[in-house]
Structure formats: structure tokens, C-alpha cells
Scaffold this motif. Structure first.
Motif, PDB file in Angstrom:
ATOM      1  N   LYS A 192     119.770 -12.707 -19.418  1.00  0.00           N
ATOM      2  CA  LYS A 192     121.089 -12.281 -18.957  1.00  0.00           C
ATOM      3  C   LYS A 192     121.914 -13.490 -18.517  1.00  0.00           C
ATOM      4  CE  LYS A 192     120.925  -7.636 -18.836  1.00  0.00           C
ATOM      5  NZ  LYS A 192     121.939  -6.754 -19.433  1.00  0.00           N
ATOM      6  N   ALA A 193     121.218 -14.445 -17.873  1.00  0.00           N
ATOM      7  CA  ALA A 193     121.883 -15.643 -17.343  1.00  0.00           C
ATOM      8  C   ALA A 193     123.133 -15.262 -16.549  1.00  0.00           C
ATOM      9  CB  ALA A 193     122.226 -16.592 -18.494  1.00  0.00           C
ATOM     10  N   ASN A 194     122.955 -14.229 -15.755  1.00  0.00           N
ATOM     11  CA  ASN A 194     124.109 -13.667 -15.051  1.00  0.00           C
ATOM     12  C   ASN A 194     123.715 -13.426 -13.600  1.00  0.00           C
ATOM     13  OD1 ASN A 194     126.219 -12.166 -14.151  1.00  0.00           O
ATOM     14  ND2 ASN A 194     126.169 -10.652 -15.822  1.00  0.00           N
ATOM     15  N   ILE A 195     124.432 -14.050 -12.691  1.00  0.00           N
ATOM     16  CA  ILE A 195     124.088 -13.918 -11.281  1.00  0.00           C
ATOM     17  C   ILE A 195     124.342 -12.501 -10.763  1.00  0.00           C
ATOM     18  CG2 ILE A 195     126.346 -14.636 -10.323  1.00  0.00           C
ATOM     19  CD1 ILE A 195     122.930 -15.809  -9.045  1.00  0.00           C
ATOM     20  N   ASP A 196     125.255 -11.773 -11.431  1.00  0.00           N
ATOM     21  CA  ASP A 196     125.545 -10.391 -10.999  1.00  0.00           C
ATOM     22  C   ASP A 196     124.319  -9.497 -11.156  1.00  0.00           C
ATOM     23  OD1 ASP A 196     128.062 -11.055 -10.345  1.00  0.00           O
ATOM     24  OD2 ASP A 196     128.931 -10.466 -12.290  1.00  0.00           O
ATOM     25  N   PHE A 197     123.566  -9.734 -12.252  1.00  0.00           N
ATOM     26  CA  PHE A 197     122.353  -8.932 -12.476  1.00  0.00           C
ATOM     27  C   PHE A 197     121.353  -9.149 -11.342  1.00  0.00           C
ATOM     28  CE2 PHE A 197     117.998  -8.593 -14.079  1.00  0.00           C
ATOM     29  CZ  PHE A 197     117.996  -7.299 -14.561  1.00  0.00           C
ATOM     30  N   LEU A 198     121.176 -10.398 -10.960  1.00  0.00           N
ATOM     31  CA  LEU A 198     120.220 -10.714  -9.887  1.00  0.00           C
ATOM     32  C   LEU A 198     120.722 -10.161  -8.564  1.00  0.00           C
ATOM     33  CD1 LEU A 198     117.576 -12.190  -9.347  1.00  0.00           C
ATOM     34  CD2 LEU A 198     118.883 -14.257  -8.884  1.00  0.00           C
ATOM     35  N   VAL A 202     111.646  -7.739 -26.334  1.00  0.00           N
ATOM     36  CA  VAL A 202     112.613  -7.729 -27.433  1.00  0.00           C
ATOM     37  C   VAL A 202     113.828  -6.889 -27.041  1.00  0.00           C
ATOM     38  CG1 VAL A 202     112.983  -6.947 -29.824  1.00  0.00           C
ATOM     39  CG2 VAL A 202     110.890  -8.171 -29.204  1.00  0.00           C
ATOM     40  N   MET A 203     113.560  -5.763 -26.342  1.00  0.00           N
ATOM     41  CA  MET A 203     114.665  -4.898 -25.908  1.00  0.00           C
ATOM     42  C   MET A 203     115.585  -5.654 -24.946  1.00  0.00           C
ATOM     43  SD  MET A 203     112.617  -1.304 -25.370  1.00  0.00           S
ATOM     44  CE  MET A 203     113.960  -0.340 -24.693  1.00  0.00           C
ATOM     45  N   ILE A 204     115.001  -6.438 -24.055  1.00  0.00           N
ATOM     46  CA  ILE A 204     115.832  -7.210 -23.112  1.00  0.00           C
ATOM     47  C   ILE A 204     116.699  -8.212 -23.881  1.00  0.00           C
ATOM     48  CG2 ILE A 204     115.749  -8.948 -21.278  1.00  0.00           C
ATOM     49  CD1 ILE A 204     113.274  -7.463 -20.169  1.00  0.00           C
ATOM     50  N   TYR A 205     116.066  -8.865 -24.875  1.00  0.00           N
ATOM     51  CA  TYR A 205     116.814  -9.827 -25.668  1.00  0.00           C
ATOM     52  C   TYR A 205     117.946  -9.119 -26.422  1.00  0.00           C
ATOM     53  CZ  TYR A 205     117.960 -13.264 -29.223  1.00  0.00           C
ATOM     54  OH  TYR A 205     118.639 -14.114 -30.052  1.00  0.00           O
ATOM     55  N   ALA A 206     117.605  -7.963 -27.010  1.00  0.00           N
ATOM     56  CA  ALA A 206     118.599  -7.203 -27.772  1.00  0.00           C
ATOM     57  C   ALA A 206     119.745  -6.754 -26.865  1.00  0.00           C
ATOM     58  CB  ALA A 206     117.939  -5.995 -28.436  1.00  0.00           C
ATOM     59  N   SER A 207     119.427  -6.438 -25.642  1.00  0.00           N
ATOM     60  CA  SER A 207     120.472  -5.955 -24.726  1.00  0.00           C
ATOM     61  C   SER A 207     121.500  -7.052 -24.442  1.00  0.00           C
ATOM     62  CB  SER A 207     119.838  -5.458 -23.424  1.00  0.00           C
ATOM     63  OG  SER A 207     119.452  -6.555 -22.628  1.00  0.00           O
ATOM     64  N   THR A 208     121.045  -8.306 -24.508  1.00  0.00           N
ATOM     65  CA  THR A 208     122.005  -9.395 -24.279  1.00  0.00           C
ATOM     66  C   THR A 208     122.957  -9.543 -25.464  1.00  0.00           C
ATOM     67  OG1 THR A 208     120.516 -11.021 -25.255  1.00  0.00           O
ATOM     68  CG2 THR A 208     120.369 -10.675 -22.859  1.00  0.00           C
ATOM     69  N   LEU A 209     122.533  -9.050 -26.646  1.00  0.00           N
ATOM     70  CA  LEU A 209     123.376  -9.156 -27.837  1.00  0.00           C
ATOM     71  C   LEU A 209     124.406  -8.044 -27.896  1.00  0.00           C
ATOM     72  CD1 LEU A 209     120.649 -10.023 -30.526  1.00  0.00           C
ATOM     73  CD2 LEU A 209     122.142 -11.608 -29.282  1.00  0.00           C
ATOM     74  N   VAL A 210     123.957  -6.845 -27.484  1.00  0.00           N
ATOM     75  CA  VAL A 210     124.864  -5.678 -27.620  1.00  0.00           C
ATOM     76  C   VAL A 210     125.405  -5.251 -26.253  1.00  0.00           C
ATOM     77  CG1 VAL A 210     123.729  -4.821 -29.692  1.00  0.00           C
ATOM     78  CG2 VAL A 210     122.941  -4.053 -27.439  1.00  0.00           C
TER      79      VAL A 210
END
Lengths: 281, 307
Positions: free
Chosen positions: A154-160, A55-63
Motif C-alpha cells: 500500500k505504501a500509504n500511511i493512511d492504511f497504517l 497476491v490479493m493484496i498486491y492486486a488490490s494495490t493495482l485496482v
């Protein structure tokens, strides 16, 4: 053949290959524990922190990463393993591991095992496999799943690109917990015919070493003695694996040496206790 | 040849617990006889490879006991002396697990476990936890786990320990059936001579780690002198003394009946001669059938006398 003679027939099947003989012990051990309702409840409870973190990971994508607590970086995964899952790993190790060898000693089961084409090594690997499997469930598996969720959310290549090495750290740190706990637990289990004795001693090793370390740290006013504590050693090596500044002043190599000595000592005890000559009464 | 041992010596520290010059077993069923602590269990554990001999060579089913222990264990079944089981399992799971440990595929092991449990008479109780079994049932389950992988040889260490007379006979019948009808070689270690006589064709007498006698039971019985039961009137003490001079073993019961173990070559004529010389009247004289117990007592007695 008369009907009363059907009770005994010669078997002409094919033997399984010896290198996988330990798997019979692991498979049976996993099956037996999986039927234990209380143990299943414990395993289900150990999944709660995973859900919270998800849930925290999901929340982090929102904020985004504005809230420090919701920052998803290498430390997020280490904290998950150290602060939450290590506790569950401890409880699971005691519940699943305390009786693994001690119950066999109590029931003279070693005579059965060692009279079959099973070596001491097969026996040890088989028993180790049971604990490693159940300790992987609250450590390695949720750790890697969380990382996968982080990539997906995240759907973000930078994170990977930034944290591509974290799965290796999760694997290394989980393996340290899994094998460290398993070896110490099995060694203590092999020392007694009482599983309760083994379980209490495991908790004592874990907490008393920590209490002793805290006492010495208070007296000496330094954390250079952190290597005395088993949990501190895990934390120190974990910090190194996740690329963080070590929490204590004692060198990381001291913690690695301490853990290696503990593992070697455990193997030595198991080797001494699980012997064919045990069969001699 | 099922077993060939040559000069096997086993030492625990300075104590020699096994010192066999030579022992061979061609097949069928052999009883290992000896008093408690004679070295029977040590011999079985040496055959299993649990104990590596300090010297000597040995082969079990053609396999070297020093280097091919795993192969040997796959081909033999072992029924330990003391109570043992895998905790937390019912009988069928336990026996199937024993089969898997021996190297059988899980499906085959499970199928065979059912068959074997029926064979040993535990078919109806196979879903019960082994820990709830009676002593007799525990002995049977130990036999079942030794048989599950279809061994060529089974080693049974005191299999009738703790059994009531009925249970003992049933188990011995089962063991005899295994060796005679199922083509499985049996080595039965026991200090109970009737058990060995009931089940086995061959016997080996071990005492203080040494092999005192071996061969078929019929041969062993033939090899010793005749046995007589006798009652005399007169100087019975002198009569016994006279017989002992000839080397005969004598044992007088409270009711005055003397059991005489003659030396090989001597017969009733020597006995009558001794009575004549001591001026005693023989009131009762019956030749007895030689039992394994007589053989056992004789070789053990001779061994003790030589020490």
C-alpha cells in the motif's frame, strides 16, 4: 585410567536453570515432527492460502479498493484466519497433537519424565509449546506477514493509521486458536493411550458441537445457541477482536465464557491425568 | 548418609502400604528384598518424591523428601520396573534427551549419551530405534537413561526382570561395577535373592510394608542360627517335631533329606540330643553355609507367625 574404564566418567558440567527445563521437551518435540515428511508437506500446503492472499493484496494495490473482494481491511485478515487457516490449524493440531501425551502413556514414558527434575507443569508447558509453535505457523506468522505485506504494498500511511490495531487482533485471534486447539487436543490426548482415539475425538468435538448447534438453531429458529459450537465461539470472539458485527445473535461474552470453560476443563483433565501417581502401577 | 527415613508411613485409602519405623543407608549398595507387593516399589517412589508420605520424615542425600523433590531427582537416577521409553527415538537421542530433562546442556547430554551407551554395552546399537530393542537391551537402555546425568544414587527396580541367565549376569556385573568402581550408590529392589547377594553389601527385608531386617548381608547371615542338612533312620517325623519344639525350622525333601534352620545359640549338640531323645540314627549331617535366602525365609516366616 585404564582404557576400558573410559566408558563411565563423572560429569562436572553446569546444570541448566530449571525455569527453562520445559524447553527441552518443546525443542525435542519440534525437532521430531520437523523430520516427518508427511507433516512437512502438510505445513507447506498450509502456506498456499497465504500466497493467494499475498497476491490479493498486491492486486488490490493495482485496482485500488474498487473490487469488494480485494478490499484490504480488518475483515480481510479475519477471513484469512477463520475461513482458511483455521482448517489447517485443525488438521495440524490433530496430526501433531494427538500423540503428544497418548504416546507417552502408551510407552510408560511419564516415568522417565517425572523421575527427572521435571514438574507436571514443565511437562505440560513443554508439550503445549510444541503445538503452539506449529499452530502459530499457519495462523499468527502468516497473519502478521500479510499485514506487513499490506503496509509495504500500500505504501500509504493512511492504511497504517486506520488499521494500526489489526496486528493486536491477529495476535489475539491467533492465540485463541493456538491455545484453544492445543489445550483441547492435549486433554483428549491424555485421556487415552491411542493417538487415533484422541485425534478422532478432537474432530468430533469440533464438528459435532457445530452440528448440534445447527440442529438446535434450526429447531429453535435462532442463532442464540451459537455458543454451543466451538467454531462459532471462535468466530464470535474473532468478530469482536477485528471490530466487526458478531455473526450470530448469541452474546460474545457467552462465547468467551464457553471457551474459558473449555480451556479450564482441558487443564483440569490434563492435571488429573498427568500425575506422578500415574507411576504407580 | 545417603538415606535416612524415620517413621515413614504411606497409605492408599485405608490400606497401609508402607510403615517403616526407621531405615538408613550409609552408601555403597543396598538390596531391598521382599516378596511381590511387599512395598519395595512404593519405597522407591517415596524416595523419588512421587508419593508424599502420610507421616514421618526422610532425607535422601541430605535433602528432604517432602520439600526438595526436584533437587533429589537431579541427584538420583531411576530405572523403572516396567518397560518404558520415549516413543520415536533412537537410543542415543533417548539417552541424551533424558540428560537434558535432568538439566544437562544439550551438547554435554549428547556426548555423555554416547559414553554411557558404550558403557552399558549398547554402543553398536545406539542408532537403532529403542522400540526395536530386545528385552535385555531395553533393560540396559533404562539403566543408561538413569546414569546419563551422573547421579550420586541410582534406584533400580527389578532390573533383571525378563532377562535370560547370560543377560542377567552381565547386567548384574554392570551394576556391581557401578557401585564398586564408579562411586555411585545403588539401591536394588528385587525379589530375586541371588541378584541382591551378587551385587549388594547391605540389604533390607521388607514385608507387608514393614521393615523386618536391615544391615550388611554378612551381619544378617551371622545374626541367624546355623543351618544343617541331615538324613536320619527311624522316626523322622518325631525328630522334626522335637526340633520344632526347640524353635528350629525344618524342611524335609521327598528324598528324606531334612534341612534344619537352628535357633540362634543352638548347635549340632542340640540336634544330636533331639535325635537321642527320639531314638533316631543320624546317618548324614552336614553344616550348610548360611545364604541370604535362609535369612529371608526366616524373617518372613517369623513375620507371618507374628501376624
Amino acid at each position: 585410567m585404564p582404557i576400558y574404564d573410559l566408558g563411565y566418567r563423572h560429569w562436572t558440567g553446569r546444570w541448566t536453570s530449571h525455569p527453562y527445563r520445559w524447553w527441552a521437551i518443546t525443542r525435542r518435540g519440534i525437532g521430531m515432527l520437523a523430520k516427518n515428511k508427511r507433516f512437512l508437506i502438510l505445513m507447506i500446503l498450509s502456506g498456499i492460502p497465504f500466497l493467494v492472499r499475498a497476491v490479493m493484496i498486491y492486486a488490490s494495490t493495482l485496482v485500488s479498493d474498487r473490487v469488494p473482494m480485494l478490499r484490504i481491511d480488518a475483515g480481510f485478515f479475519e477471513d484469512f484466519l477463520t475461513q482458511q487457516m483455521r482448517f489447517f490449524a485443525l488438521i495440524i493440531a490433530v496430526y501433531a497433537g494427538a500423540g503428544l501425551i497418548s504416546n507417552d502413556l502408551k510407552a510408560n514414558a511419564l516415568q522417565i519424565y517425572l523421575s527427572k527434575p521435571i514438574t507436571r507443569r514443565d511437562y505440560l508447558i513443554g508439550k503445549l509449546g510444541i503445538l503452539v509453535f506449529f499452530l502459530a505457523l499457519p495462523t499468527l506468522v502468516p497473519g502478521l506477514l500479510l499485514f506487513l505485506l499490506a503496509i509495504l504494498f500500500k505504501a500509504n500511511i493512511d492504511f497504517l493509521r486506520e488499521f494500526y490495531w489489526v496486528p493486536g487482533s491477529i495476535l489475539g485471534y491467533s492465540a485463541l486458536i493456538m491455545f484453544g486447539f492445543s489445550l483441547v487436543m492435549l486433554a483428549l490426548s491424555s485421556l487415552s493411550k491411542s493417538s487415533r482415539f484422541a485425534g478422532v475425538n478432537f474432530i468430533a468435538v469440533f464438528f459435532f458441537s457445530h452440528i448440534l448447534c445447527n440442529i438446535l438453531s434450526s429447531i429453535l429458529r435462532t442463532s442464540h445457541v451459537a455458543w454451543i459450537s466451538l467454531p462459532n465461539n471462535l468466530t464470535q470472539v474473532g468478530d469482536m477482536l477485528f471490530g466487526r458485527q458478531p455473526k450470530y445473535l448469541s452474546p460474545v461474552w457467552a462465547s468467551i465464557v464457553a471457551l474459558a470453560v473449555l480451556a479450564w476443563g482441558s487443564l483440569w483433565i490434563i492435571h488429573r491425568r498427568i500425575r506422578a501417581v500415574e507411576v504407580i502401577s | 548418609m545417603v538415606i535416612e527415613l524415620e517413621g515413614i508411613k504411606v497409605q492408599f485409602g485405608k490400606q497401609i502400604v508402607l510403615d517403616l519405623v526407621g531405615l538408613s543407608f550409609e552408601g555403597g549398595s543396598m538390596g531391598l528384598l521382599g516378596p511381590n507387593g511387599a512395598g519395595k516399589s512404593t519405597l522407591l517412589k517415596t524416595l523419588l518424591g512421587f508419593i508424599t508420605p502420610d507421616s514421618g520424615d526422610g532425607r535422601v542425600l541430605g535433602l528432604d523428601i517432602r520439600t526438595q523433590q526436584m533437587e533429589i531427582r537431579r541427584k538420583i537416577g531411576y530405572m523403572p520396573e516396567n518397560d518404558c521409553h520415549i516413543p520415536g527415538m533412537n537410543a542415543v537421542a533417548f539417552v541424551a534427551y533424558a540428560g537434558e530433562l535432568a538439566g544437562m546442556p544439550p551438547k554435554d547430554a549428547m556426548q555423555r549419551a554416547h559414553e554411557i551407551l558404550f558403557y552399558v554395552g549398547l554402543g553398536e546399537a545406539r542408532y537403532r530405534n529403542v522400540e526395536t530393542y530386545s528385552t535385555g537391551m531395553k533393560q540396559r537402555i533404562k539403566l543408561a537413561q538413569a546414569l546419563v546425568h551422573d547421579p550420586q544414587l541410582i534406584l533400580l527396580d527389578e532390573p533383571t526382570n525378563g532377562l535370560d541367565p547370560k543377560g542377567r549376569i552381565e547386567l548384574l556385573e554392570l551394576i556391581r561395577d557401578i557401585s564398586t568402581s564408579k562411586n555411585v550408590n545403588v539401591i536394588l529392589s528385587s525379589h530375586l535373592l541371588p541378584d541382591v547377594e551378587w551385587v549388594c553389601r547391605d540389604a533390607a527385608v521388607i514385608h507387608k510394608g514393614k521393615l523386618l531386617a536391615s544391615g550388611t548381608i554378612a551381619e544378617l547371615k551371622r545374626g541367624t542360627g546355623a543351618v544343617f542338612e541331615c538324613r536320619v533312620k527311624g522316626d523322622s517325623e518325631g525328630f522334626i517335631e522335637q526340633l520344632k519344639v526347640l524353635g528350629c525350622g525344618c524342611n524335609m525333601s521327598d528324598d528324606g533329606i531334612i534341612r534344619i534352620q537352628m535357633v540362634e545359640g543352638l548347635g549340632s549338640r542340640s540336634l544330636l540330643q533331639a535325635a537321642f531323645e527320639r531314638h533316631v540314627q543320624i546317618r548324614h549331617l552336614v553344616p550348610l553355609k548360611q545364604s541370604l535366602e535362609d535369612v529371608f525365609m526366616q524373617v518372613i516366616g517369623e513375620s507371618n507367625a507374628n501376624l
